[in-house]
Scaffold this motif. Structure first.
Motif, PDB file in Angstrom:
ATOM      1  N   UNK A  96      71.470  45.123  37.687  1.00 37.23           N
ATOM      2  CA  UNK A  96      72.415  45.995  38.402  1.00 37.23           C
ATOM      3  C   UNK A  96      72.990  47.062  37.480  1.00 37.23           C
ATOM      4  N   UNK A  97      73.276  46.682  36.236  1.00 35.60           N
ATOM      5  CA  UNK A  97      73.807  47.650  35.273  1.00 35.60           C
ATOM      6  C   UNK A  97      72.766  48.732  34.981  1.00 35.60           C
ATOM      7  N   UNK A  98      71.505  48.334  34.874  1.00 38.45           N
ATOM      8  CA  UNK A  98      70.434  49.319  34.661  1.00 38.45           C
ATOM      9  C   UNK A  98      70.346  50.289  35.834  1.00 38.45           C
ATOM     10  N   UNK A  99      70.472  49.735  37.039  1.00 38.53           N
ATOM     11  CA  UNK A  99      70.408  50.598  38.231  1.00 38.53           C
ATOM     12  C   UNK A  99      71.580  51.560  38.290  1.00 38.53           C
ATOM     13  N   UNK A 100      72.776  51.057  37.967  1.00 39.57           N
ATOM     14  CA  UNK A 100      73.962  51.924  37.965  1.00 39.57           C
ATOM     15  C   UNK A 100      73.794  53.069  36.969  1.00 39.57           C
ATOM     16  N   UNK A 101      73.282  52.730  35.790  1.00 40.11           N
ATOM     17  CA  UNK A 101      73.111  53.758  34.758  1.00 40.11           C
ATOM     18  C   UNK A 101      72.034  54.776  35.189  1.00 40.11           C
ATOM     19  N   UNK A 102      70.951  54.281  35.802  1.00 40.72           N
ATOM     20  CA  UNK A 102      69.908  55.196  36.289  1.00 40.72           C
ATOM     21  C   UNK A 102      70.509  56.163  37.308  1.00 40.72           C
ATOM     22  N   UNK A 103      71.403  55.646  38.146  1.00 38.39           N
ATOM     23  CA  UNK A 103      72.021  56.507  39.163  1.00 38.39           C
ATOM     24  C   UNK A 103      72.936  57.549  38.510  1.00 38.39           C
ATOM     25  N   UNK A 104      73.702  57.106  37.506  1.00 36.73           N
ATOM     26  CA  UNK A 104      74.571  58.071  36.791  1.00 36.73           C
ATOM     27  C   UNK A 104      73.725  59.176  36.175  1.00 36.73           C
ATOM     28  N   UNK A 105      72.636  58.788  35.541  1.00 41.18           N
ATOM     29  CA  UNK A 105      71.769  59.782  34.894  1.00 41.18           C
ATOM     30  C   UNK A 105      71.153  60.724  35.933  1.00 41.18           C
ATOM     31  N   UNK A 106      70.788  60.151  37.081  1.00 39.16           N
ATOM     32  CA  UNK A 106      70.199  60.978  38.142  1.00 39.16           C
ATOM     33  C   UNK A 106      71.212  62.020  38.616  1.00 39.16           C
ATOM     34  N   UNK A 107      72.459  61.586  38.797  1.00 33.75           N
ATOM     35  CA  UNK A 107      73.504  62.528  39.236  1.00 33.75           C
ATOM     36  C   UNK A 107      73.660  63.633  38.206  1.00 33.75           C
ATOM     37  N   UNK A 108      73.716  63.250  36.927  1.00 30.63           N
ATOM     38  CA  UNK A 108      73.875  64.265  35.863  1.00 30.63           C
ATOM     39  C   UNK A 108      72.708  65.243  35.859  1.00 30.63           C
ATOM     40  N   UNK A 109      71.523  64.745  36.183  1.00 28.84           N
ATOM     41  CA  UNK A 109      70.327  65.588  36.142  1.00 28.84           C
ATOM     42  C   UNK A 109      70.142  66.381  37.443  1.00 28.84           C
ATOM     43  N   UNK A 110      71.042  66.181  38.388  1.00 34.47           N
ATOM     44  CA  UNK A 110      70.938  66.924  39.650  1.00 34.47           C
ATOM     45  C   UNK A 110      69.888  66.382  40.598  1.00 34.47           C
ATOM     46  N   UNK A 111      69.473  65.141  40.396  1.00 30.66           N
ATOM     47  CA  UNK A 111      68.508  64.515  41.303  1.00 30.66           C
ATOM     48  C   UNK A 111      69.248  64.102  42.583  1.00 30.66           C
ATOM     49  N   UNK A 112      68.698  64.431  43.754  1.00 30.81           N
ATOM     50  CA  UNK A 112      69.437  64.168  44.988  1.00 30.81           C
ATOM     51  C   UNK A 112      68.948  62.940  45.749  1.00 30.81           C
ATOM     52  N   UNK A 113      67.820  62.379  45.321  1.00 28.22           N
ATOM     53  CA  UNK A 113      67.271  61.212  46.022  1.00 28.22           C
ATOM     54  C   UNK A 113      66.593  60.284  45.026  1.00 28.22           C
ATOM     55  N   UNK A 114      66.983  59.010  45.069  1.00 25.37           N
ATOM     56  CA  UNK A 114      66.301  57.991  44.275  1.00 25.37           C
ATOM     57  C   UNK A 114      65.345  57.251  45.199  1.00 25.37           C
ATOM     58  N   UNK A 115      64.166  56.895  44.708  1.00 23.01           N
ATOM     59  CA  UNK A 115      63.272  56.099  45.544  1.00 23.01           C
ATOM     60  C   UNK A 115      62.441  55.138  44.694  1.00 23.01           C
ATOM     61  N   UNK A 116      61.966  54.079  45.362  1.00 26.48           N
ATOM     62  CA  UNK A 116      61.331  52.979  44.638  1.00 26.48           C
ATOM     63  C   UNK A 116      60.422  52.201  45.586  1.00 26.48           C
ATOM     64  N   UNK A 117      59.417  51.533  45.028  1.00 24.52           N
ATOM     65  CA  UNK A 117      58.643  50.553  45.795  1.00 24.52           C
ATOM     66  C   UNK A 117      59.099  49.198  45.263  1.00 24.52           C
ATOM     67  N   UNK A 118      59.978  48.560  46.005  1.00 22.38           N
ATOM     68  CA  UNK A 118      60.671  47.374  45.500  1.00 22.38           C
ATOM     69  C   UNK A 118      59.942  46.081  45.857  1.00 22.38           C
ATOM     70  N   UNK A 119      59.921  45.170  44.894  1.00 22.50           N
ATOM     71  CA  UNK A 119      59.388  43.835  45.157  1.00 22.50           C
ATOM     72  C   UNK A 119      60.337  43.108  46.111  1.00 22.50           C
ATOM     73  N   UNK A 120      59.886  41.984  46.595  1.00 25.78           N
ATOM     74  CA  UNK A 120      60.702  41.202  47.535  1.00 25.78           C
ATOM     75  C   UNK A 120      62.066  40.853  46.902  1.00 25.78           C
TER      76      UNK A 120
END
Ligand SMILES: CC(C)(COP(=O)(O)OP(=O)(O)OC[C@H]1O[C@@H](n2cnc3c(N)ncnc32)[C@H](O)[C@@H]1OP(=O)(O)O)[C@@H](O)C(=O)NCCC(=O)NCCS
Length: 155
Positions: A96-120
């Motif tokens: 969860x901490x990794x995901x939160x940090x990825x989201x913070x970085x995405x916001x800083x980089x101006x990324x507007x959509x995160x997407x993933x092919x998630x396992x079960x």
């Protein structure tokens, strides 16, 4: 929270962590045959290092001795390719901490959509972090049917 940037010295540990993670954490939701084809997709240390050097954001969750306990990446278009944690770090909040940090970085980089092919198993974690399911993806790896979930989050 001990999240740091990936270093080339991590490559060997992360390649091994990928396989341990799939074998031990993936087995709750996938058959032994599915686990083996998934583990077979693990990148070698050399391949992982090359991927990590291509400009993507690379995050490592490190333990007290600086050893990698999990890792995640974020490609420039908002795609999360890797999210893996060591079995001993499962259910500790590391992923969860990794995901939160990825989201913070995405916001800083101006990324507007995160997407993933998630396992079960990852699906639950992504739901908790506000992602929505787009569709179930059924496909084959080396002739073995397997599935994951296309998920996204608008920022
Ligand atoms: C996917 C992975 C990174 C998740 O890490 P984890 O620590 O095992 O995550 P958990 O299963 O404990 O779930 C994390 C959280 O999501 C919550 N959650 C699980 N299912 C949920 C659901 N259906 N709805 C809402 N929340 C849910 C859990 O309660 C947990 O919350 P908590 O941290 O507050 O206790 C890890 O299991 C792993 O490396 N698995 C093998 C490789 C893999 O599948 N990688 C993903 C490729 S996309």
């Amino acid at each position: 929270v001990a999240i740091r940037d990936y270093r080339p010295e991590d490559a060997q540990d992360l390649a091994a962590l990928y396989v341990r993670s799939v074998r031990e954490l993936g087995a709750r939701d996938y058959s032994p045959e599915q686990i083996e084809v998934w583990a077979g997709l693990a990148p070698s240390a050399e391949r992982l290092d090359a991927l990590m050097a291509d400009g993507r954001i690379r995050l490592v969750f490190a333990g007290s001795r600086n050893e990698p306990l999990g890792f995640a990446d974020l490609e420039p278009d908002g795609h999360i390719h890797f999210l893996y944690c060591a079995p001993e770090a499962a259910s500790t909040g590391a992923a969860g901490a990794l995901l939160d940090e990825a989201e913070r970085r995405a916001c800083s980089a101006g990324v507007s959509r995160l997407y993933v092919e998630a396992s079960e198993r990852a699906k639950g974690l992504f739901l908790k972090h506000g992602y929505t399911v787009q569709e179930r993806r059924d496909f084959e790896v080396n002739g073995v049917p397997i599935h994951n979930w296309a998920m996204e989050k608008r920022l």
